[in-house]
Design an enzyme around this catalytic site. Structure first.
Site, PDB file in Angstrom:
ATOM      1  N   THR A 124       0.859  -1.187   0.000  1.00  0.00           N
ATOM      2  CA  THR A 124       0.000   0.000   0.000  1.00  0.00           C
ATOM      3  C   THR A 124       0.900   1.245   0.000  1.00  0.00           C
ATOM      4  O   THR A 124       2.052   1.153   0.420  1.00  0.00           O
ATOM      5  CB  THR A 124      -0.894  -0.053   1.259  1.00  0.00           C
ATOM      6  OG1 THR A 124      -1.593  -1.298   1.231  1.00  0.00           O
ATOM      7  CG2 THR A 124      -1.897   1.072   1.306  1.00  0.00           C
ATOM      8  N   ASP A 146       6.541  -3.649  -1.089  1.00  0.00           N
ATOM      9  CA  ASP A 146       5.827  -2.622  -0.316  1.00  0.00           C
ATOM     10  C   ASP A 146       6.766  -1.481   0.082  1.00  0.00           C
ATOM     11  O   ASP A 146       7.988  -1.653   0.091  1.00  0.00           O
ATOM     12  CB  ASP A 146       5.218  -3.268   0.939  1.00  0.00           C
ATOM     13  CG  ASP A 146       4.050  -2.459   1.502  1.00  0.00           C
ATOM     14  OD1 ASP A 146       3.761  -1.363   0.970  1.00  0.00           O
ATOM     15  OD2 ASP A 146       3.427  -2.915   2.481  1.00  0.00           O
ATOM     16  N   ASP A 161       8.081   3.509   6.101  1.00  0.00           N
ATOM     17  CA  ASP A 161       8.206   4.899   6.584  1.00  0.00           C
ATOM     18  C   ASP A 161       9.604   5.181   7.136  1.00  0.00           C
ATOM     19  O   ASP A 161      10.076   6.308   7.072  1.00  0.00           O
ATOM     20  CB  ASP A 161       7.148   5.162   7.655  1.00  0.00           C
ATOM     21  CG  ASP A 161       5.763   4.867   7.117  1.00  0.00           C
ATOM     22  OD1 ASP A 161       5.451   5.364   6.020  1.00  0.00           O
ATOM     23  OD2 ASP A 161       5.029   4.107   7.749  1.00  0.00           O
ATOM     24  N   LYS A 178       6.355   0.757   9.537  1.00  0.00           N
ATOM     25  CA  LYS A 178       5.355   0.885   8.488  1.00  0.00           C
ATOM     26  C   LYS A 178       4.007   1.215   9.128  1.00  0.00           C
ATOM     27  O   LYS A 178       3.860   1.168  10.320  1.00  0.00           O
ATOM     28  CB  LYS A 178       5.245  -0.439   7.717  1.00  0.00           C
ATOM     29  CG  LYS A 178       6.500  -0.719   6.865  1.00  0.00           C
ATOM     30  CD  LYS A 178       6.511  -2.096   6.231  1.00  0.00           C
ATOM     31  CE  LYS A 178       5.265  -2.496   5.527  1.00  0.00           C
ATOM     32  NZ  LYS A 178       4.792  -1.563   4.491  1.00  0.00           N
ATOM     33  N   ARG A 197       1.812   4.047   7.894  1.00  0.00           N
ATOM     34  CA  ARG A 197       1.196   5.378   7.673  1.00  0.00           C
ATOM     35  C   ARG A 197      -0.123   5.224   6.920  1.00  0.00           C
ATOM     36  O   ARG A 197      -1.024   6.042   7.046  1.00  0.00           O
ATOM     37  CB  ARG A 197       2.112   6.295   6.843  1.00  0.00           C
ATOM     38  CG  ARG A 197       3.263   6.975   7.516  1.00  0.00           C
ATOM     39  CD  ARG A 197       3.050   7.494   8.879  1.00  0.00           C
ATOM     40  NE  ARG A 197       2.087   8.582   8.998  1.00  0.00           N
ATOM     41  CZ  ARG A 197       1.530   8.949  10.167  1.00  0.00           C
ATOM     42  NH1 ARG A 197       1.801   8.303  11.282  1.00  0.00           N
ATOM     43  NH2 ARG A 197       0.690   9.940  10.200  1.00  0.00           N
ATOM     44  N   GLU A 251      -0.470  -6.066   5.736  1.00  0.00           N
ATOM     45  CA  GLU A 251       0.874  -6.005   5.158  1.00  0.00           C
ATOM     46  C   GLU A 251       1.786  -7.008   5.863  1.00  0.00           C
ATOM     47  O   GLU A 251       2.501  -7.775   5.221  1.00  0.00           O
ATOM     48  CB  GLU A 251       1.460  -4.590   5.295  1.00  0.00           C
ATOM     49  CG  GLU A 251       0.799  -3.571   4.371  1.00  0.00           C
ATOM     50  CD  GLU A 251       1.251  -2.125   4.610  1.00  0.00           C
ATOM     51  OE1 GLU A 251       0.852  -1.278   3.810  1.00  0.00           O
ATOM     52  OE2 GLU A 251       1.981  -1.851   5.579  1.00  0.00           O
ATOM     53  N   LYS A 291      13.909   8.056   3.773  1.00  0.00           N
ATOM     54  CA  LYS A 291      13.338   7.130   4.767  1.00  0.00           C
ATOM     55  C   LYS A 291      14.414   6.425   5.606  1.00  0.00           C
ATOM     56  O   LYS A 291      14.083   5.701   6.547  1.00  0.00           O
ATOM     57  CB  LYS A 291      12.496   6.056   4.051  1.00  0.00           C
ATOM     58  CG  LYS A 291      11.416   6.568   3.106  1.00  0.00           C
ATOM     59  CD  LYS A 291      10.171   6.895   3.850  1.00  0.00           C
ATOM     60  CE  LYS A 291       9.011   7.321   2.964  1.00  0.00           C
ATOM     61  NZ  LYS A 291       8.410   6.278   2.176  1.00  0.00           N
TER      62      LYS A 291
END
Ligand code: ABF
Length: 226
Positions: free
Chosen positions: A26, A83, A86, A96, A98, A105, A123
């Site tokens: 995502t 994927d 963050d 991850k 956000r 996930e 990141k």
């Protein structure tokens, strides 16, 4: 920034082969990957590739781009999951969530033969939690009790709101998200396990020790960590 995201998404296509089942992450970086993957499938460059989406968002995007989608319960195995993240530390531990899709996930990425992470260089951090809070998906009725309990870990947790008018963000699973700011995360794996031990916590956004490859978009090209 968008160009860096596109560059890593293009590079990720090199990992995809015919007959693969691909976990579809995502977020905005993965969205480029889904778009490019759909194009290759539609053009007949890749055959018998199926996507297992990690969210309603990625499912709709995959359908829109011509990727045949299947549920996790319809496949024997996931060859690769792709994927964003963050934060990424030097050991490839991740934060991850956000996009509030962290639970699905993690379920899919944990099971994938290869978990490929796509990020831009912004990141990368020396220590997890440096910039981003840790998202925690919780059963709605327990949000306040859990937010208080998190203080034991020397952290402050906040309920994620869609807006004042619309109320809390609700995940695909019908739960709430707490964003927890930790003053210092020394042992990501330990914290990941500890947080999941709190009753009412569904899953948290620390992904310790599950990334196999990280593609980092930099101004000088795509760098590979593994
Ligand atoms: C999802 O998308 C999340 O787990 C992560 O929080 C986010 C990264 O999004 P982007 O690529 O838009 O920065 O994978």
């Amino acid at each position: 920034m968008e160009e860096l995201k596109r560059a890593v998404a293009r590079e990720a296509l090199k990992f995809i082969e015919d007959d693969m089942v691909v976990g579809l992450g995502t977020g905005s970086t993965t969205a480029y990957f889904i778009e490019y993957l759909g194009k290759l499938i539609m053009e007949g460059e890749l055959e018998d590739v199926y996507g297992v989406p990690t969210s309603h968002q990625s499912r709709l995007l995959a359908i829109e781009n011509g990727i045949p989608v299947v549920g996790l319960d319809e496949v024997d195995a996931i060859d690769i999951a792709v994927d964003g993240a963050d934060e990424v530390d030097p050991q490839m531990n991740l934060i991850k969530g956000r996009g509030a899709a962290l639970t699905m996930e993690k379920i899919i990425e944990y099971r994938a033969g290869t978990f490929l992470v796509l990020v831009d260089e912004g990141k990368l951090v020396e220590r997890l939690g440096q910039r981003m809070p840790v998202p925690i998906e919780v059963i709605p009725a327990a949000w306040r009790a859990i937010a208080e309990e998190i203080e034991v870990f020397n952290a402050e947790a906040e309920l994620r709101m869609a807006s004042k008018k619309d109320g809390p963000v609700v995940t695909d699973n019908g739960n709430f998200i707490l964003d927890a700011r930790f003053h210092r995360i020394d042992d990501p794996l330990d914290l990941e396990i500890e947080l999941n031990n709190i009753p009412g916590v569904v899953e948290n956004g620390i992904f310790a020790d599950i990334a196999d490859v990280v593609l980092v978009g930099t101004k000088d090209g795509v760098r590979k960590m593994e």
